[in-house]
Design a protein around this motif. Sequence first.
Motif, PDB file in Angstrom:
ATOM      1  N   LEU A 120       0.876  -1.174   0.000  1.00 17.16           N
ATOM      2  CA  LEU A 120       0.000   0.000   0.000  1.00 17.16           C
ATOM      3  C   LEU A 120       0.908   1.217   0.000  1.00 17.16           C
ATOM      4  O   LEU A 120       2.048   1.170   0.468  1.00 17.16           O
ATOM      5  CB  LEU A 120      -0.902   0.024   1.238  1.00 17.16           C
ATOM      6  CG  LEU A 120      -1.837  -1.165   1.466  1.00 17.16           C
ATOM      7  CD1 LEU A 120      -2.708  -0.927   2.710  1.00 17.16           C
ATOM      8  CD2 LEU A 120      -2.718  -1.423   0.256  1.00 17.16           C
ATOM      9  N   GLU A 160      -0.093  11.198  -6.309  1.00 16.19           N
ATOM     10  CA  GLU A 160      -0.315  10.818  -7.702  1.00 16.19           C
ATOM     11  C   GLU A 160       1.015  10.559  -8.410  1.00 16.19           C
ATOM     12  O   GLU A 160       1.179   9.563  -9.117  1.00 16.19           O
ATOM     13  CB  GLU A 160      -1.088  11.913  -8.439  1.00 16.19           C
ATOM     14  CG  GLU A 160      -1.231  11.594  -9.919  1.00 16.19           C
ATOM     15  CD  GLU A 160      -2.114  12.588 -10.677  1.00 16.19           C
ATOM     16  OE1 GLU A 160      -2.892  13.321 -10.037  1.00 16.19           O
ATOM     17  OE2 GLU A 160      -1.996  12.613 -11.916  1.00 16.19           O
ATOM     18  N   LEU A 202       2.531   7.265  -7.067  1.00 15.93           N
ATOM     19  CA  LEU A 202       1.815   6.099  -7.598  1.00 15.93           C
ATOM     20  C   LEU A 202       2.193   5.876  -9.061  1.00 15.93           C
ATOM     21  O   LEU A 202       2.493   4.749  -9.479  1.00 15.93           O
ATOM     22  CB  LEU A 202       0.303   6.292  -7.457  1.00 15.93           C
ATOM     23  CG  LEU A 202      -0.558   5.195  -8.091  1.00 15.93           C
ATOM     24  CD1 LEU A 202      -0.342   3.855  -7.393  1.00 15.93           C
ATOM     25  CD2 LEU A 202      -2.044   5.574  -8.056  1.00 15.93           C
ATOM     26  N   VAL A 237       0.244  -2.582  -6.153  1.00 17.18           N
ATOM     27  CA  VAL A 237      -0.330  -1.553  -5.279  1.00 17.18           C
ATOM     28  C   VAL A 237      -1.825  -1.800  -5.115  1.00 17.18           C
ATOM     29  O   VAL A 237      -2.598  -1.683  -6.064  1.00 17.18           O
ATOM     30  CB  VAL A 237      -0.098  -0.128  -5.843  1.00 17.18           C
ATOM     31  CG1 VAL A 237      -0.631   0.917  -4.868  1.00 17.18           C
ATOM     32  CG2 VAL A 237       1.385   0.114  -6.128  1.00 17.18           C
ATOM     33  N   GLY A 238      -2.224  -2.127  -3.876  1.00 19.66           N
ATOM     34  CA  GLY A 238      -3.619  -2.458  -3.617  1.00 19.66           C
ATOM     35  C   GLY A 238      -4.455  -1.298  -3.136  1.00 19.66           C
ATOM     36  O   GLY A 238      -5.683  -1.397  -3.078  1.00 19.66           O
ATOM     37  N   GLY A 239      -3.803  -0.181  -2.777  1.00 17.35           N
ATOM     38  CA  GLY A 239      -4.539   0.970  -2.255  1.00 17.35           C
ATOM     39  C   GLY A 239      -3.646   1.796  -1.355  1.00 17.35           C
ATOM     40  O   GLY A 239      -2.433   1.884  -1.576  1.00 17.35           O
ATOM     41  N   PHE A 240      -4.255   2.350  -0.295  1.00 16.41           N
ATOM     42  CA  PHE A 240      -3.559   3.351   0.512  1.00 16.41           C
ATOM     43  C   PHE A 240      -3.712   3.089   2.010  1.00 16.41           C
ATOM     44  O   PHE A 240      -4.684   2.498   2.458  1.00 16.41           O
ATOM     45  CB  PHE A 240      -4.100   4.749   0.194  1.00 16.41           C
ATOM     46  CG  PHE A 240      -3.916   5.128  -1.242  1.00 16.41           C
ATOM     47  CD1 PHE A 240      -2.713   5.660  -1.681  1.00 16.41           C
ATOM     48  CD2 PHE A 240      -4.918   4.889  -2.165  1.00 16.41           C
ATOM     49  CE1 PHE A 240      -2.517   5.977  -3.017  1.00 16.41           C
ATOM     50  CE2 PHE A 240      -4.741   5.211  -3.508  1.00 16.41           C
ATOM     51  CZ  PHE A 240      -3.541   5.755  -3.932  1.00 16.41           C
ATOM     52  N   ARG A 285      -8.182   8.296  -3.304  1.00 18.09           N
ATOM     53  CA  ARG A 285      -8.217   6.966  -3.899  1.00 18.09           C
ATOM     54  C   ARG A 285      -9.172   6.921  -5.095  1.00 18.09           C
ATOM     55  O   ARG A 285      -8.846   6.419  -6.167  1.00 18.09           O
ATOM     56  CB  ARG A 285      -8.614   5.925  -2.854  1.00 18.09           C
ATOM     57  CG  ARG A 285      -8.544   4.477  -3.334  1.00 18.09           C
ATOM     58  CD  ARG A 285      -9.749   4.007  -4.116  1.00 18.09           C
ATOM     59  NE  ARG A 285     -11.000   4.246  -3.428  1.00 18.09           N
ATOM     60  CZ  ARG A 285     -11.523   3.433  -2.514  1.00 18.09           C
ATOM     61  NH1 ARG A 285     -10.901   2.323  -2.189  1.00 18.09           N
ATOM     62  NH2 ARG A 285     -12.673   3.728  -1.953  1.00 18.09           N
ATOM     63  N   SER A 306      -7.856   6.016  -8.684  1.00 11.76           N
ATOM     64  CA  SER A 306      -8.380   4.763  -9.219  1.00 11.76           C
ATOM     65  C   SER A 306      -8.937   4.993 -10.626  1.00 11.76           C
ATOM     66  O   SER A 306      -8.692   4.237 -11.560  1.00 11.76           O
ATOM     67  CB  SER A 306      -9.467   4.247  -8.272  1.00 11.76           C
ATOM     68  OG  SER A 306     -10.232   3.260  -8.896  1.00 11.76           O
ATOM     69  N   LEU A 354      -7.326   1.482 -12.102  1.00 12.20           N
ATOM     70  CA  LEU A 354      -7.002   0.383 -11.179  1.00 12.20           C
ATOM     71  C   LEU A 354      -7.997   0.404 -10.029  1.00 12.20           C
ATOM     72  O   LEU A 354      -8.458   1.472  -9.634  1.00 12.20           O
ATOM     73  CB  LEU A 354      -5.606   0.595 -10.590  1.00 12.20           C
ATOM     74  CG  LEU A 354      -4.404   0.402 -11.501  1.00 12.20           C
ATOM     75  CD1 LEU A 354      -3.151   0.878 -10.792  1.00 12.20           C
ATOM     76  CD2 LEU A 354      -4.292  -1.062 -11.885  1.00 12.20           C
ATOM     77  N   LEU A 410      -7.485  -0.173  -6.715  1.00 12.58           N
ATOM     78  CA  LEU A 410      -6.938   0.459  -5.500  1.00 12.58           C
ATOM     79  C   LEU A 410      -7.936   0.333  -4.351  1.00 12.58           C
ATOM     80  O   LEU A 410      -8.257   1.312  -3.657  1.00 12.58           O
ATOM     81  CB  LEU A 410      -6.593   1.934  -5.772  1.00 12.58           C
ATOM     82  CG  LEU A 410      -5.594   2.179  -6.917  1.00 12.58           C
ATOM     83  CD1 LEU A 410      -5.459   3.668  -7.221  1.00 12.58           C
ATOM     84  CD2 LEU A 410      -4.227   1.563  -6.609  1.00 12.58           C
ATOM     85  N   GLU A 446      -8.035  -1.138  -1.438  1.00 11.57           N
ATOM     86  CA  GLU A 446      -7.715  -1.172  -0.004  1.00 11.57           C
ATOM     87  C   GLU A 446      -7.522   0.226   0.583  1.00 11.57           C
ATOM     88  O   GLU A 446      -6.746   1.032   0.066  1.00 11.57           O
ATOM     89  CB  GLU A 446      -6.436  -1.994   0.241  1.00 11.57           C
ATOM     90  CG  GLU A 446      -6.518  -3.450  -0.193  1.00 11.57           C
ATOM     91  CD  GLU A 446      -7.574  -4.233   0.581  1.00 11.57           C
ATOM     92  OE1 GLU A 446      -7.914  -3.864   1.726  1.00 11.57           O
ATOM     93  OE2 GLU A 446      -8.070  -5.232   0.016  1.00 11.57           O
TER      94      GLU A 446
END
Length: 235
Positions: free
Chosen positions: A125, A145, A148, A160-163, A187, A191, A196, A198, A200
Amino acid sequence: MVDSTAGRIAGIRETIAEALSKSGRASGSVKLMGVSKFHSAEAMVEAAPYLDLLGENRVQEAFAKRRSWPHSLSTPWHLIGRLQRNKARRALETFDAIESVDRLDLAHTLDRILEERGESSYPVLIQVNTSDEDTKGGVAPEEAERLLSAVLEKCPRLSVGGFMTIGPNTGDESEIRRAFTGLRELRDRLSCKFGLPLAELSMGMSGDFKIAIEEGSTTVRIGTSIFGARPSYPV
Ligand SMILES: *Cc1c(COP(=O)(O)O)cnc(C)c1O
């Protein structure tokens, strides 16, 4: 029952379920992470069967605990503390995911080690500093941004699953809520921009997890309410 680890975790699960229902979210859509820094491996073993994830802040501490970890307990371990590049290799050996990626040089180092190890995908993350407090890790929201984008382009082995974020250290509920809303909106925007999921959002601790769930958290990281007070707060 109430004053046992299992009882305390059951109480937290109830509060999570209430917060989900209050905000019209599906039950079971939040994972419960037990944050065990400064607490013994024995305390973690007792809690693990009732948890979805284990969270540790320090690589060395987690490495030592995990060496004696029973194979029968499969709860994944996540790193949630600041990571120095010289500990990146050990972090990858110790943890199943890293939630505290907050700069490109660290992402590069992780990616290079994964390549060496022949691993093609490792979950991370990006940690965002939503509270503007210098003591906290995380990339500034306005830099997220760019970070990422660079990670997606240059670090193909990081998935990368999220933040992740740590809420502001204040009793002001509206300020806490603003930080969590801000991360969700960031997010949503990224996203859309990068196409994506994202999905999480790791946000919410013992003192603010209800608010975090109302604002879309998918993982709450609970230490004190499960394991009791710590001797001091690690930086
Ligand atoms: C310590 C810590 C937690 C847990 O905090 P509690 O207030 O004890 O629940 C969660 N996330 C991070 C990043 C932490 O360092």
